[in-house]
Design a protein around this motif. Sequence first.
Motif, PDB file in Angstrom:
ATOM      1  N   ARG A 130       0.847  -1.239   0.002  1.00 19.74           N
ATOM      2  CA  ARG A 130      -0.003   0.023  -0.097  1.00 19.74           C
ATOM      3  C   ARG A 130       0.743   1.335   0.164  1.00 19.74           C
ATOM      4  NH1 ARG A 130      -5.285   0.004   0.884  1.00 19.74           N
ATOM      5  NH2 ARG A 130      -4.900   2.164   0.004  1.00 19.74           N
ATOM      6  N   ALA A 131       1.725   1.235  -1.046  1.00 20.83           N
ATOM      7  CA  ALA A 131       2.683   2.661  -0.998  1.00 20.83           C
ATOM      8  C   ALA A 131       1.750   3.678  -1.413  1.00 20.83           C
ATOM      9  CB  ALA A 131       3.771   2.440  -2.086  1.00 20.83           C
ATOM     10  N   ASP A 132       0.410   3.538  -1.929  1.00 24.76           N
ATOM     11  CA  ASP A 132      -0.108   4.654  -2.099  1.00 24.76           C
ATOM     12  C   ASP A 132      -0.562   5.304  -0.699  1.00 24.76           C
ATOM     13  OD1 ASP A 132      -1.798   2.337  -1.513  1.00 24.76           O
ATOM     14  OD2 ASP A 132      -3.543   3.440  -1.883  1.00 24.76           O
ATOM     15  N   ILE A 133      -0.578   4.844   0.344  1.00 27.99           N
ATOM     16  CA  ILE A 133      -1.005   5.739   1.640  1.00 27.99           C
ATOM     17  C   ILE A 133       0.215   5.439   2.463  1.00 27.99           C
ATOM     18  CG2 ILE A 133      -2.125   3.226   2.471  1.00 27.99           C
ATOM     19  CD1 ILE A 133      -3.203   6.941   3.101  1.00 27.99           C
ATOM     20  N   ALA A 134       1.063   4.499   2.342  1.00 24.53           N
ATOM     21  CA  ALA A 134       1.954   4.485   3.073  1.00 24.53           C
ATOM     22  C   ALA A 134       3.375   4.461   2.343  1.00 24.53           C
ATOM     23  CB  ALA A 134       1.683   3.055   4.393  1.00 24.53           C
ATOM     24  N   PRO A 135       4.037   5.210   1.957  1.00 27.01           N
ATOM     25  CA  PRO A 135       5.259   5.231   0.925  1.00 27.01           C
ATOM     26  C   PRO A 135       6.259   5.149   1.714  1.00 27.01           C
ATOM     27  CG  PRO A 135       4.232   7.572   1.287  1.00 27.01           C
ATOM     28  CD  PRO A 135       3.360   6.694   1.892  1.00 27.01           C
ATOM     29  N   LEU A 136       6.663   5.337   3.037  1.00 26.53           N
ATOM     30  CA  LEU A 136       7.736   4.946   3.639  1.00 26.53           C
ATOM     31  C   LEU A 136       7.784   4.023   4.623  1.00 26.53           C
ATOM     32  CD1 LEU A 136      10.733   5.919   4.380  1.00 26.53           C
ATOM     33  CD2 LEU A 136       9.501   7.731   5.797  1.00 26.53           C
ATOM     34  N   ALA A 137       8.583   3.092   4.664  1.00 25.76           N
ATOM     35  CA  ALA A 137       8.716   2.054   5.957  1.00 25.76           C
ATOM     36  C   ALA A 137       9.990   2.187   6.484  1.00 25.76           C
ATOM     37  CB  ALA A 137       8.390   0.589   5.123  1.00 25.76           C
ATOM     38  N   ILE A 138      10.036   1.944   7.700  1.00 28.26           N
ATOM     39  CA  ILE A 138      11.115   1.996   8.624  1.00 28.26           C
ATOM     40  C   ILE A 138      11.198   0.374   9.129  1.00 28.26           C
ATOM     41  CG2 ILE A 138      12.718   2.864  10.334  1.00 28.26           C
ATOM     42  CD1 ILE A 138      11.084   5.622   9.854  1.00 28.26           C
ATOM     43  N   GLY A 139      12.206  -0.370   8.988  1.00 26.89           N
ATOM     44  CA  GLY A 139      12.124  -1.582   9.441  1.00 26.89           C
ATOM     45  C   GLY A 139      13.318  -1.679  10.462  1.00 26.89           C
ATOM     46  N   LEU A 140      13.319  -2.013  11.690  1.00 24.81           N
ATOM     47  CA  LEU A 140      14.324  -2.221  12.720  1.00 24.81           C
ATOM     48  C   LEU A 140      14.506  -3.670  13.158  1.00 24.81           C
ATOM     49  CD1 LEU A 140      13.719   0.818  15.058  1.00 24.81           C
ATOM     50  CD2 LEU A 140      14.958   0.733  12.929  1.00 24.81           C
ATOM     51  N   SER A 141      15.769  -4.248  12.509  1.00 29.52           N
ATOM     52  CA  SER A 141      15.991  -5.636  12.974  1.00 29.52           C
ATOM     53  C   SER A 141      14.959  -6.693  12.113  1.00 29.52           C
ATOM     54  CB  SER A 141      15.985  -5.635  14.497  1.00 29.52           C
ATOM     55  OG  SER A 141      17.451  -5.043  15.041  1.00 29.52           O
ATOM     56  N   GLY A 142      14.731  -6.427  11.261  1.00 28.18           N
ATOM     57  CA  GLY A 142      13.840  -7.430  10.624  1.00 28.18           C
ATOM     58  C   GLY A 142      14.261  -8.705   9.972  1.00 28.18           C
ATOM     59  N   ASN A 143      13.343  -9.487   9.992  1.00 26.96           N
ATOM     60  CA  ASN A 143      13.538 -10.783   9.156  1.00 26.96           C
ATOM     61  C   ASN A 143      12.448 -10.768   7.778  1.00 26.96           C
ATOM     62  OD1 ASN A 143      13.304 -13.221   7.759  1.00 26.96           O
ATOM     63  ND2 ASN A 143      14.790 -14.195   9.379  1.00 26.96           N
ATOM     64  N   TYR A 144      12.859 -10.697   6.616  1.00 28.38           N
ATOM     65  CA  TYR A 144      11.933 -10.315   5.669  1.00 28.38           C
ATOM     66  C   TYR A 144      11.430 -11.398   4.745  1.00 28.38           C
ATOM     67  CZ  TYR A 144      13.150  -5.873   7.296  1.00 28.38           C
ATOM     68  OH  TYR A 144      13.212  -4.863   8.161  1.00 28.38           O
ATOM     69  N   ASP A 145      11.751 -12.732   5.202  1.00 29.58           N
ATOM     70  CA  ASP A 145      11.264 -13.966   4.470  1.00 29.58           C
ATOM     71  C   ASP A 145      10.426 -14.994   5.352  1.00 29.58           C
ATOM     72  OD1 ASP A 145      11.438 -16.411   3.081  1.00 29.58           O
ATOM     73  OD2 ASP A 145      13.388 -16.587   2.870  1.00 29.58           O
TER      74      ASP A 145
END
Length: 247
Positions: A130-145
């Motif tokens: 939903r980059a239309d409404i939330a274009p910036l993400a901040i991920g701290l210490s994430g695992n993305y899989d």
Amino acid sequence: MGERIDLPVPGWDMSLGVVRHGHYGRPVLVFPSEAGRAEDFANNGMVAAVQDLVDAGRVSFFCVDSLDAWTWSAKEHPTEERARRHGAYHAWLEQQALPCIAEQVGGRQELITLGVSMGAYHAVHFTLQRADIAPLAIGLSGNYDPSSWNGWGEIGDATYFANPMSYLANTNGSHLDWLRERASILLVVGQGPFEWSPTRSYPSTCAFADVLRAKGIRHELDVWGHDSAHDWPWWHRQLAHHLPRFC
């Protein structure tokens, strides 16, 4: 402490909460760590870490409950079933949490998404969806899989479309152009205790940054030192270091 608002999960006999901190400023949708609650962000000192921004009216945090205990952390179920259940959480965010936030801030405004640990996955995944409404993400210490989270069973479409490492690697054409135009991702991770094992946050964050780089999506990778642990005191410092430039 902000007032808690409980909102029903569409199609399920359960509700999840939203807690607001701050009265003005850029709205930030905050996801808790694994199986956490909306209150965790303040209770673990994250609001206090940037209290000056809150007091100055530069930022307003909208912290939400997770549904991880019923989705990704429900390890008695195969990965594909957990991914299907995650769809109910995404529906709650879109149909309940976002309208609640819009009502409180006086209309639809662009959000920042923010999360630590598993919450970092939620923040980044939501921005990519939903980059239309939330274009910036901040991920701290994430695992993305998500497929690496003690998964078992046959992997299908539900897991694929909930896994940024998978679907982003295969994104092309007009949708990729849209993400390049709209989305920005900030990935922060340390190299200290628990960032390697058991969370695998450090290698996953670096691998995901490689995918973003290959796809030409705006991102920043900020790797902290070997003393930087997978823990709240370090997330305080990382948030206080980065958030002021976005609000």
